[in-house]
Design an enzyme around this catalytic site. Sequence first.
Site, PDB file in Angstrom:
ATOM      1  N   LYS A  80     -55.136 -47.551  52.916  1.00 47.01           N
ATOM      2  CA  LYS A  80     -54.321 -48.163  51.863  1.00 47.01           C
ATOM      3  C   LYS A  80     -54.462 -47.402  50.538  1.00 47.01           C
ATOM      4  O   LYS A  80     -53.481 -47.123  49.843  1.00 47.01           O
ATOM      5  CB  LYS A  80     -54.763 -49.625  51.681  1.00 47.01           C
ATOM      6  CG  LYS A  80     -54.264 -50.288  50.426  1.00 47.01           C
ATOM      7  CD  LYS A  80     -52.782 -50.548  50.495  1.00 47.01           C
ATOM      8  CE  LYS A  80     -52.237 -51.002  49.156  1.00 47.01           C
ATOM      9  NZ  LYS A  80     -50.813 -51.270  49.206  1.00 47.01           N
ATOM     10  N   CYS A 113     -50.611 -51.516  41.318  1.00 49.57           N
ATOM     11  CA  CYS A 113     -51.190 -50.813  42.478  1.00 49.57           C
ATOM     12  C   CYS A 113     -51.424 -49.340  42.197  1.00 49.57           C
ATOM     13  O   CYS A 113     -52.560 -48.866  42.151  1.00 49.57           O
ATOM     14  CB  CYS A 113     -50.263 -50.943  43.676  1.00 49.57           C
ATOM     15  SG  CYS A 113     -49.921 -52.645  44.055  1.00 49.57           S
TER      16      CYS A 113
HETATM   17  N1  SAJ Z   1     -42.392 -43.918  39.712  1.00 46.98           N
HETATM   18  C1  SAJ Z   1     -42.021 -42.734  39.102  1.00 46.98           C
HETATM   19  N2  SAJ Z   1     -41.383 -41.782  39.854  1.00 46.98           N
HETATM   20  C2  SAJ Z   1     -41.101 -41.981  41.162  1.00 46.98           C
HETATM   21  C3  SAJ Z   1     -41.493 -43.186  41.792  1.00 46.98           C
HETATM   22  C4  SAJ Z   1     -42.145 -44.150  41.036  1.00 46.98           C
HETATM   23  O1  SAJ Z   1     -42.255 -42.512  37.921  1.00 46.98           O
HETATM   24  O2  SAJ Z   1     -40.497 -41.083  41.765  1.00 46.98           O
HETATM   25  C5  SAJ Z   1     -43.094 -44.963  38.921  1.00 46.98           C
HETATM   26  C6  SAJ Z   1     -42.347 -46.295  38.888  1.00 46.98           C
HETATM   27  O3  SAJ Z   1     -41.398 -46.320  37.857  1.00 46.98           O
HETATM   28  C7  SAJ Z   1     -43.484 -47.265  38.642  1.00 46.98           C
HETATM   29  C8  SAJ Z   1     -44.643 -46.642  39.422  1.00 46.98           C
HETATM   30  O4  SAJ Z   1     -44.298 -45.280  39.593  1.00 46.98           O
HETATM   31  O5  SAJ Z   1     -43.837 -47.339  37.280  1.00 46.98           O
HETATM   32  C9  SAJ Z   1     -44.920 -47.276  40.757  1.00 46.98           C
HETATM   33  O6  SAJ Z   1     -43.714 -47.632  41.397  1.00 46.98           O
HETATM   34  P1  SAJ Z   1     -43.459 -47.451  42.964  1.00 46.98           P
HETATM   35  O7  SAJ Z   1     -42.093 -47.928  43.263  1.00 46.98           O
HETATM   36  O8  SAJ Z   1     -43.809 -46.081  43.376  1.00 46.98           O
HETATM   37  O9  SAJ Z   1     -44.578 -48.374  43.651  1.00 46.98           O
HETATM   38  P2  SAJ Z   1     -45.044 -49.921  43.515  1.00 46.98           P
HETATM   39  O10 SAJ Z   1     -46.263 -49.960  42.644  1.00 46.98           O
HETATM   40  O11 SAJ Z   1     -43.945 -50.833  43.167  1.00 46.98           O
HETATM   41  O12 SAJ Z   1     -45.476 -50.202  45.042  1.00 46.98           O
HETATM   42  C10 SAJ Z   1     -46.451 -49.351  45.649  1.00 46.98           C
HETATM   43  C11 SAJ Z   1     -45.950 -48.933  47.033  1.00 46.98           C
HETATM   44  N3  SAJ Z   1     -46.798 -47.876  47.588  1.00 46.98           N
HETATM   45  C12 SAJ Z   1     -46.288 -46.708  48.025  1.00 46.98           C
HETATM   46  O13 SAJ Z   1     -45.127 -46.437  47.964  1.00 46.98           O
HETATM   47  C13 SAJ Z   1     -47.261 -45.740  48.598  1.00 46.98           C
HETATM   48  C14 SAJ Z   1     -45.911 -50.144  47.950  1.00 46.98           C
HETATM   49  O14 SAJ Z   1     -45.554 -49.764  49.274  1.00 46.98           O
HETATM   50  C15 SAJ Z   1     -47.276 -50.821  47.971  1.00 46.98           C
HETATM   51  O15 SAJ Z   1     -47.257 -51.980  48.791  1.00 46.98           O
HETATM   52  C16 SAJ Z   1     -47.603 -51.241  46.556  1.00 46.98           C
HETATM   53  O16 SAJ Z   1     -47.666 -50.058  45.743  1.00 46.98           O
HETATM   54  C17 SAJ Z   1     -48.936 -51.954  46.531  1.00 46.98           C
HETATM   55  O17 SAJ Z   1     -48.917 -53.183  46.343  1.00 46.98           O
HETATM   56  O18 SAJ Z   1     -49.968 -51.317  46.777  1.00 46.98           O
END
Ligand code: SAJ
Length: 410
Positions: free
Chosen positions: A198, A252
Amino acid sequence: MKVCVIGLGYIGLPTALLLSQKNEVVGVDIKKDVVDCINKKQMPFEEPGLQEILRASTIRASQTPEVSDAFIICVPTPFDREVRMADLRFVKSAAEAIVPWLRKGSLVVLESTVSPGASCKVLVPILERSGLKVKKDFYLSHCPERAIPGNTLHEMINNDRIVGGVDETSTKLTVQLYSGFVKGKIYTTDITTAEFVKLMENTYRDINIALANEFAIIAEDTGIDIWEAIALANKHPRVNILRPGPGVGGHCIAVDPWFLTENSTKCKLINTAREINDSMPAYILHKVSETVKGIPTPRITVFGVAYKGNVDDSRETPALKFIKLAEKEGFEVRIYDPRVRHFEYPLLGLDEAVKGTDCIVIITDHDEFKHLDYDKLLDAARGRNVVDTRNIIAKQGRFNLVRLGSTHHR
Ligand code: SAJ
């Protein structure tokens, strides 16, 4: 089967609702308003598709657990900034709450993210206060959640899952329970590997976002457009560069890498990625300062304080750091977010937030921001500037559009 789900937040509530389609489910939360809300069949937060399932569900919510065949712990594991470690106080109190209700043959599943080894080190001693012994009298496993906010329901049903039990029976019972609603594959392993997997997943994403952010900064120095460059690089069959932005938020990805490194002094890359992502709000502020240079007390309007687009969640949002830094620099900051309801700073309506502003700064990629008529909106402003940190808007008229990762002013 009777299942008790402890913690009715973004993960616990949808899990409880899906389980309630085939089991008797008691949802437990320490917050009375959350419990009341659910018993009145009202969702305490927004997430597509859940309100309909709640309306039809037989779930009961309560502030106390009950004797059950299975207990699922879905409580937050916040980050202790001072020591850069996971704060397991909610996991501990959830386990303590279960102790009086644990019976011979019960299964306990931890979904909350913890540092490697924590399920055995932290949970087992608490649960054994019941007088029951793990593996002999009760069963324990870790089944880390993997659903992404904004698409939780679909991902909870369709994503593959990892189940790591303390023994074969624990793993088998957990797989049986989750097979009731998971359509993806369920892979099995030991409990510590499940914890580690994880953390690797979220760390992998954090590092890749940091790489995209570093590319954006280099692109600006080089005078090229990062968005075009990434689109072209991603045409390679083995390349998938993520999107640069104002930093990484949420409960996360912004914290889980620290859970992985907390017991090691040998990590470099993971720490550096965290630093890059954490430095993005300051980098964006520098771009905004350049845009409003010469104005004595610049007024700026932040568009979006949710940690990412199309969610109402502002936990660990990079917007907060940006706003605090901007205020420190002497900026007057106004904030608009069509989805977030509670925030550390006052949230204004669209017109009020934009009136008299020198610059709109798009921090969150909400769909609502993509379709606004910025040219018209800025008629009520003092300056005609938009800083787009997510590359979500196209130039529609007489305003200065500044984008992260590009020096090409449009
Ligand atoms: N972000 C970027 N650029 C990107 C993708 C995301 O700047 O290309 C930023 C987003 O705006 C945000 C942050 O990263 O601020 C995180 O967003 P996210 O959509 O990547 O992830 P979370 O935190 O909403 O959810 C993640 C997910 N993990 C992965 O994709 C590996 C989700 O599957 C998990 O269940 C979740 O964390 C968790 O609860 O651990």
